[in-house]
Design a protein around this motif. Structure first.
Motif, PDB file in Angstrom:
ATOM      1  N   MET A 189      60.039  20.632  57.754  1.00  0.00           N
ATOM      2  CA  MET A 189      60.794  20.134  58.901  1.00  0.00           C
ATOM      3  C   MET A 189      62.227  19.753  58.558  1.00  0.00           C
ATOM      4  O   MET A 189      62.567  19.516  57.403  1.00  0.00           O
ATOM      5  CB  MET A 189      60.097  18.918  59.526  1.00  0.00           C
ATOM      6  CG  MET A 189      59.798  17.752  58.601  1.00  0.00           C
ATOM      7  SD  MET A 189      61.225  16.753  58.121  1.00  0.00           S
ATOM      8  CE  MET A 189      61.642  15.972  59.655  1.00  0.00           C
ATOM      9  N   ILE A 190      63.059  19.737  59.617  1.00  0.00           N
ATOM     10  CA  ILE A 190      64.371  19.087  59.575  1.00  0.00           C
ATOM     11  C   ILE A 190      64.451  18.168  60.795  1.00  0.00           C
ATOM     12  O   ILE A 190      63.646  18.317  61.720  1.00  0.00           O
ATOM     13  CB  ILE A 190      65.539  20.111  59.629  1.00  0.00           C
ATOM     14  CG1 ILE A 190      65.262  21.202  60.673  1.00  0.00           C
ATOM     15  CG2 ILE A 190      65.875  20.664  58.287  1.00  0.00           C
ATOM     16  CD1 ILE A 190      66.381  22.181  60.859  1.00  0.00           C
ATOM     17  N   TYR A 191      65.410  17.285  60.781  1.00  0.00           N
ATOM     18  CA  TYR A 191      65.600  16.402  61.927  1.00  0.00           C
ATOM     19  C   TYR A 191      66.587  17.001  62.917  1.00  0.00           C
ATOM     20  O   TYR A 191      67.463  17.778  62.551  1.00  0.00           O
ATOM     21  CB  TYR A 191      66.158  15.047  61.483  1.00  0.00           C
ATOM     22  CG  TYR A 191      65.221  14.242  60.616  1.00  0.00           C
ATOM     23  CD1 TYR A 191      63.974  13.847  61.095  1.00  0.00           C
ATOM     24  CD2 TYR A 191      65.581  13.865  59.332  1.00  0.00           C
ATOM     25  CE1 TYR A 191      63.109  13.092  60.308  1.00  0.00           C
ATOM     26  CE2 TYR A 191      64.730  13.108  58.533  1.00  0.00           C
ATOM     27  CZ  TYR A 191      63.499  12.739  59.032  1.00  0.00           C
ATOM     28  OH  TYR A 191      62.656  11.996  58.242  1.00  0.00           O
ATOM     29  N   GLY A 192      66.427  16.566  64.182  1.00  0.00           N
ATOM     30  CA  GLY A 192      67.434  16.851  65.206  1.00  0.00           C
ATOM     31  C   GLY A 192      68.132  15.562  65.575  1.00  0.00           C
ATOM     32  O   GLY A 192      67.932  14.531  64.924  1.00  0.00           O
ATOM     33  N   ASN A 193      68.914  15.596  66.629  1.00  0.00           N
ATOM     34  CA  ASN A 193      69.633  14.390  67.028  1.00  0.00           C
ATOM     35  C   ASN A 193      68.701  13.311  67.582  1.00  0.00           C
ATOM     36  O   ASN A 193      68.994  12.122  67.476  1.00  0.00           O
ATOM     37  CB  ASN A 193      70.720  14.719  68.055  1.00  0.00           C
ATOM     38  CG  ASN A 193      70.244  15.671  69.124  1.00  0.00           C
ATOM     39  OD1 ASN A 193      69.675  16.719  68.819  1.00  0.00           O
ATOM     40  ND2 ASN A 193      70.460  15.332  70.377  1.00  0.00           N
ATOM     41  N   HIS A 194      67.542  13.692  68.132  1.00  0.00           N
ATOM     42  CA  HIS A 194      66.658  12.677  68.731  1.00  0.00           C
ATOM     43  C   HIS A 194      65.743  11.984  67.726  1.00  0.00           C
ATOM     44  O   HIS A 194      65.282  10.880  67.992  1.00  0.00           O
ATOM     45  CB  HIS A 194      65.800  13.308  69.836  1.00  0.00           C
ATOM     46  CG  HIS A 194      66.562  13.509  71.105  1.00  0.00           C
ATOM     47  ND1 HIS A 194      66.759  12.510  72.026  1.00  0.00           N
ATOM     48  CD2 HIS A 194      67.194  14.603  71.588  1.00  0.00           C
ATOM     49  CE1 HIS A 194      67.486  12.972  73.034  1.00  0.00           C
ATOM     50  NE2 HIS A 194      67.771  14.244  72.787  1.00  0.00           N
ATOM     51  N   ASP A 195      65.447  12.631  66.598  1.00  0.00           N
ATOM     52  CA  ASP A 195      64.479  12.048  65.655  1.00  0.00           C
ATOM     53  C   ASP A 195      64.945  10.726  65.073  1.00  0.00           C
ATOM     54  O   ASP A 195      64.149   9.846  64.777  1.00  0.00           O
ATOM     55  CB  ASP A 195      64.214  13.044  64.503  1.00  0.00           C
ATOM     56  CG  ASP A 195      63.595  14.327  65.008  1.00  0.00           C
ATOM     57  OD1 ASP A 195      62.390  14.342  65.275  1.00  0.00           O
ATOM     58  OD2 ASP A 195      64.338  15.317  65.149  1.00  0.00           O
ATOM     59  N   ASP A 196      66.262  10.628  64.892  1.00  0.00           N
ATOM     60  CA  ASP A 196      66.834   9.491  64.157  1.00  0.00           C
ATOM     61  C   ASP A 196      67.291   8.357  65.090  1.00  0.00           C
ATOM     62  O   ASP A 196      67.837   7.361  64.627  1.00  0.00           O
ATOM     63  CB  ASP A 196      68.027  10.016  63.326  1.00  0.00           C
ATOM     64  CG  ASP A 196      68.493   9.013  62.283  1.00  0.00           C
ATOM     65  OD1 ASP A 196      67.648   8.237  61.790  1.00  0.00           O
ATOM     66  OD2 ASP A 196      69.695   8.990  61.963  1.00  0.00           O
TER      67      ASP A 196
END
Ligand SMILES: [Fe+2]
Length: 387
Positions: free
Chosen positions: A101-108
């Motif tokens: 996985m990688i993060y998007g703007n909403h994950d953080d």
């Protein structure tokens, strides 16, 4: 998390399924989970790649209905995050399918740090990657090699690149690929080249947010042009665009929203020349493949049913061949490709997908009418049988 190598399967293939913007909560929309499970069981991927906005990280504190906060501590929020993540990871754990996985703007967009969130993913045995020892980059920036079917050598590489982070104090989200990340990519690509006898390892790069140069795949048009999409430019101007048919193919159904901070990612990719395609998520309703200056870019639409989207909800497949690693085949499977067009599948879609207000109203009105008609029929038959 296990550290077993990813390798080409016994047929000399490696199948990657990209799931982008699954973006749901602890109360998951089950039609998305059913769609993903059916896709896993049909395609049997060797790896699933979640390309960011894996959860709707800024609404973990909300009540089940509405946006009133019912969670007030970081500990409680962390528990809800674990539950939300379980909806996408547990089905893969059950099927023994590796994922990364990688993060998007909403994950953080919450109190939990990226490292703490990564620990949740790492708690699954099938999780791969998230293991970069270089601390100049975010935890979701790493490379994941795919070995030959006999596991003797690296044949292909997957770059996982962070492109969004949240300033928790200022409660502000930033998008970009940092200077440090670009430098790390260049260093690591050279290391892999050296290991590979002086030849760059062919690779695909995954990141959530598009590179700014992706805008070059569009061509400005009149607002009356069929399919024209309004873009509000940085300087406030309103411009209309379609995909430039000479450069890209697919669907442009909403504005392309590239990252803000450009630190020369595309130049670095051109310099090294190992990346066959850069693959994004982020703009839920767009789905296209384009080419600029020798670098293929691919934007895949969202899987989420909780968030906005369109008929392109689904997953993207990449097929790699051990004997021809410079080439790859890709195609997209929509919900209807995966779940069919039967009445049950259509009703489930309308019921669970964000939007579809007109169809939902028609469904409720139809169900109510059917209920009234059935009641009237029962009443009539009872009266008749009672003489
Ligand atoms: Fe998203």
């Amino acid at each position: 998390m296990r550290t077993e190598k990813l390798k080409f399967n016994k047929n000399g293939k490696f199948i990657i399924m990209q799931v982008s913007d699954a973006q749901d909560l602890q109360f998951v929309r089950h039609t998305m989970v059913r769609m993903l499970n059916k896709a896993y069981d049909t395609v049997c991927p060797d790896l699933v790649v979640f390309t960011g906005d894996n959860i709707l990280g800024n609404h973990l504190r909300d009540a089940r209905f509405g946006s009133k906060h019912v969670i007030h501590t970081k500990e409680e929020e962390y528990e809800k995050m674990k539950k939300a993540i379980s909806h996408i990871c547990r089905p893969l754990e059950q099927r023994q399918i590796p994922f990364t996985m990688i993060y998007g703007n909403h994950d953080d967009m919450n109190e939990i740090t990226k490292e703490e969130q990564a620990d949740i993913y790492r708690s699954y045995k099938m999780c791969r990657g998230l293991d970069n020892p270089d601390k100049t980059v975010d935890v979701d920036t790493f490379d994941l090699p795919v070995y030959s079917s006999d596991a003797s050598k690296k044949v292909f590489n997957l770059w996982m690149i962070d492109s969004a982070w949240c300033d928790k104090e200022a409660d502000r989200c930033h998008t970009g690929v940092t200077k440090e990340t670009v430098e790390w990519y260049k260093r690591r690509a050279d290391e892999l080249k050296e290991e590979n006898g002086g030849k760059y390892l062919p690779s695909i790069m995954f990141q959530h947010i598009p590179m700014p140069e992706t805008m070059n795949l569009l061509s400005e048009c009149d607002k009356d042009t069929p399919g024209a999409i309004l873009h509000r430019m940085e300087d406030g101007q309103e411009k209309y665009f379609i995909l430039d048919p000479k450069k890209a193919d697919g669907y442009l159904c909403e504005p392309v929203t590239p990252y803000d901070e450009n630190n020369g990612q595309l130049e670095a990719l051109r310099e090294k020349g190992d990346v066959k395609a850069v693959v994004y998520g982020h703009d839920h309703s767009n789905n296209f493949i384009g080419e600029h200056d020798g670098v293929t870019v691919i934007q895949s639409s969202a899987a989420s049913f909780r968030c906005y989207g369109n008929h392109l909800r689904g997953v993207r497949i990449f097929e790699l061949d051990e004997n021809a690693p410079e080439e790859f085949r890709t195609y997209f499977l929509t919900y209807s490709d995966i779940c069919g067009n039967g009445i049950g599948s259509k009703i489930a879609y309308i019921w669970d997908a964000d939007g579809c207000i007109r169809q939902k109203t028609a469904l409720i009105a139809g169900a109510a009418a059917a209920g009234v008609a059935t009641g009237a029929l029962i009443y009539y038959l009872r009266r008749k049988s009672n003489g």
